[in-house]
Scaffold this motif. Sequence first.
Motif, PDB file in Angstrom:
ATOM      1  N   LEU A 267       0.824  -1.206   0.000  1.00  0.00           N
ATOM      2  CA  LEU A 267       0.000   0.000   0.000  1.00  0.00           C
ATOM      3  C   LEU A 267       0.862   1.261   0.000  1.00  0.00           C
ATOM      4  O   LEU A 267       0.585   2.222  -0.733  1.00  0.00           O
ATOM      5  N   LEU A 268       1.923   1.269   0.797  1.00  0.00           N
ATOM      6  CA  LEU A 268       2.800   2.439   0.847  1.00  0.00           C
ATOM      7  C   LEU A 268       3.489   2.662  -0.496  1.00  0.00           C
ATOM      8  O   LEU A 268       3.637   3.815  -0.940  1.00  0.00           O
ATOM      9  N   ARG A 269       3.905   1.592  -1.145  1.00  0.00           N
ATOM     10  CA  ARG A 269       4.525   1.733  -2.474  1.00  0.00           C
ATOM     11  C   ARG A 269       3.536   2.339  -3.464  1.00  0.00           C
ATOM     12  O   ARG A 269       3.903   3.181  -4.291  1.00  0.00           O
ATOM     13  N   GLU A 270       2.288   1.934  -3.371  1.00  0.00           N
ATOM     14  CA  GLU A 270       1.271   2.487  -4.263  1.00  0.00           C
ATOM     15  C   GLU A 270       1.083   3.979  -4.018  1.00  0.00           C
ATOM     16  O   GLU A 270       0.989   4.774  -4.976  1.00  0.00           O
ATOM     17  N   ILE A 271       1.034   4.383  -2.761  1.00  0.00           N
ATOM     18  CA  ILE A 271       0.841   5.801  -2.433  1.00  0.00           C
ATOM     19  C   ILE A 271       2.014   6.633  -2.944  1.00  0.00           C
ATOM     20  O   ILE A 271       1.819   7.688  -3.571  1.00  0.00           O
TER      21      ILE A 271
ATOM     22  N   GLU B 109       2.353  12.652  -5.990  1.00  0.00           N
ATOM     23  CA  GLU B 109       3.559  13.458  -6.197  1.00  0.00           C
ATOM     24  C   GLU B 109       4.011  14.098  -4.886  1.00  0.00           C
ATOM     25  O   GLU B 109       5.207  14.138  -4.580  1.00  0.00           O
ATOM     26  N   GLU B 110       3.063  14.554  -4.095  1.00  0.00           N
ATOM     27  CA  GLU B 110       3.411  15.171  -2.821  1.00  0.00           C
ATOM     28  C   GLU B 110       4.078  14.168  -1.892  1.00  0.00           C
ATOM     29  O   GLU B 110       5.107  14.474  -1.244  1.00  0.00           O
ATOM     30  N   ALA B 111       3.533  12.975  -1.819  1.00  0.00           N
ATOM     31  CA  ALA B 111       4.129  11.952  -0.960  1.00  0.00           C
ATOM     32  C   ALA B 111       5.522  11.571  -1.443  1.00  0.00           C
ATOM     33  O   ALA B 111       6.439  11.371  -0.631  1.00  0.00           O
ATOM     34  N   ARG B 112       5.679  11.475  -2.751  1.00  0.00           N
ATOM     35  CA  ARG B 112       6.978  11.106  -3.299  1.00  0.00           C
ATOM     36  C   ARG B 112       8.029  12.169  -2.985  1.00  0.00           C
ATOM     37  O   ARG B 112       9.154  11.857  -2.582  1.00  0.00           O
ATOM     38  N   GLN B 113       7.651  13.433  -3.128  1.00  0.00           N
ATOM     39  CA  GLN B 113       8.600  14.511  -2.854  1.00  0.00           C
ATOM     40  C   GLN B 113       8.982  14.550  -1.369  1.00  0.00           C
ATOM     41  O   GLN B 113      10.162  14.700  -1.024  1.00  0.00           O
ATOM     42  N   LEU B 114       7.992  14.410  -0.496  1.00  0.00           N
ATOM     43  CA  LEU B 114       8.282  14.418   0.935  1.00  0.00           C
ATOM     44  C   LEU B 114       9.141  13.214   1.319  1.00  0.00           C
ATOM     45  O   LEU B 114      10.044  13.313   2.161  1.00  0.00           O
TER      46      LEU B 114
ATOM     47  N   GLU C 131      16.801  12.307   2.291  1.00  0.00           N
ATOM     48  CA  GLU C 131      18.034  13.085   2.128  1.00  0.00           C
ATOM     49  C   GLU C 131      18.302  13.985   3.328  1.00  0.00           C
ATOM     50  O   GLU C 131      19.450  14.405   3.554  1.00  0.00           O
ATOM     51  N   ASN C 132      17.238  14.299   4.085  1.00  0.00           N
ATOM     52  CA  ASN C 132      17.369  15.193   5.242  1.00  0.00           C
ATOM     53  C   ASN C 132      16.717  14.528   6.463  1.00  0.00           C
ATOM     54  O   ASN C 132      15.589  14.887   6.844  1.00  0.00           O
ATOM     55  N   PRO C 133      17.409  13.594   7.084  1.00  0.00           N
ATOM     56  CA  PRO C 133      16.794  12.820   8.172  1.00  0.00           C
ATOM     57  C   PRO C 133      16.417  13.652   9.394  1.00  0.00           C
ATOM     58  O   PRO C 133      15.645  13.192  10.234  1.00  0.00           O
TER      59      PRO C 133
ATOM     60  N   ILE D 203       6.792  14.876   9.818  1.00  0.00           N
ATOM     61  CA  ILE D 203       5.424  14.912  10.357  1.00  0.00           C
ATOM     62  C   ILE D 203       4.417  15.052   9.223  1.00  0.00           C
ATOM     63  O   ILE D 203       3.383  14.368   9.200  1.00  0.00           O
ATOM     64  N   ALA D 204       4.728  15.933   8.269  1.00  0.00           N
ATOM     65  CA  ALA D 204       3.822  16.133   7.129  1.00  0.00           C
ATOM     66  C   ALA D 204       3.668  14.852   6.321  1.00  0.00           C
ATOM     67  O   ALA D 204       2.561  14.499   5.884  1.00  0.00           O
ATOM     68  N   LEU D 205       4.785  14.130   6.125  1.00  0.00           N
ATOM     69  CA  LEU D 205       4.724  12.873   5.385  1.00  0.00           C
ATOM     70  C   LEU D 205       3.882  11.844   6.136  1.00  0.00           C
ATOM     71  O   LEU D 205       3.049  11.147   5.534  1.00  0.00           O
ATOM     72  N   GLY D 206       4.078  11.745   7.441  1.00  0.00           N
ATOM     73  CA  GLY D 206       3.306  10.793   8.224  1.00  0.00           C
ATOM     74  C   GLY D 206       1.817  11.081   8.180  1.00  0.00           C
ATOM     75  O   GLY D 206       1.003  10.163   8.031  1.00  0.00           O
ATOM     76  N   GLU D 207       1.459  12.360   8.273  1.00  0.00           N
ATOM     77  CA  GLU D 207       0.040  12.733   8.215  1.00  0.00           C
ATOM     78  C   GLU D 207      -0.546  12.450   6.838  1.00  0.00           C
ATOM     79  O   GLU D 207      -1.683  11.978   6.719  1.00  0.00           O
ATOM     80  N   LEU D 208       0.222  12.736   5.788  1.00  0.00           N
ATOM     81  CA  LEU D 208      -0.250  12.481   4.429  1.00  0.00           C
ATOM     82  C   LEU D 208      -0.464  10.988   4.206  1.00  0.00           C
ATOM     83  O   LEU D 208      -1.499  10.566   3.657  1.00  0.00           O
TER      84      LEU D 208
END
Length: 237
Positions: A122-126, A131-136, A142-144, A151-156
Amino acid sequence: MSTYIYAITSADHPLRLKGIKGVGDPAGELRALGTQALSAVVSDAPAGLRAKRRDLVAHQDVLERLLADGAVLPMRFGLVAPDDEQVLTALDDQRDAYLERLKELEGCLEFNLKASRDEDDLLREIIAESEEARQLNEFTRENPDARNQKIALGELLSREIQHRNSVQAQHIVDRLASLTVRQHAAEQQDSNFLNVSFLVRRENMELFSRAVREEAERRGPAYSLSLHGPLPPYSFV
């Protein structure tokens, strides 16, 4: 003495209970409490009743014997009334509601379906489709230390998972609905995105089971569909 209740039936329902014992140790003797329209199959309630395997099996055996001869309102394990008179009063007070429900359940049994999906799939599909998820995702790799982006990625991802699971759950229910009388959605458990009970007519049980198998095959190994039944129609009482 308090009264243990197994099921409610119509007054003319066969009560072929010979050889079937009730809950308790020693096992309770089954009997019927009847009004003009309804019957309740009961026994004396044992002291300190708990959900032991022996008693769960005894409860289920009574229901299966009754269901073999027609519609039954099955009571869940452990239902106890103060005495026989209270049971008879309930049969009178709820007469119309019980008769209506018995009519609805005539010739039907329950199937419960749970569905889950491999989380990584499911995560691979998202990530592939958003595009937003991929960019985040790329940015946080790259920036751990990018806390806000994490947080934004987790919420998305949480929103997407909830939305996609809801859509897939509805798709499954819609594809099976034509073979059922009613559906009852239950609380989701563990990793399941779907936990639903179906009321199915006896003549459609094989067709329904086959449709579930075909749905599982169509979805592939990332999905797990688990079907249980036929069961007493607990969810529709």
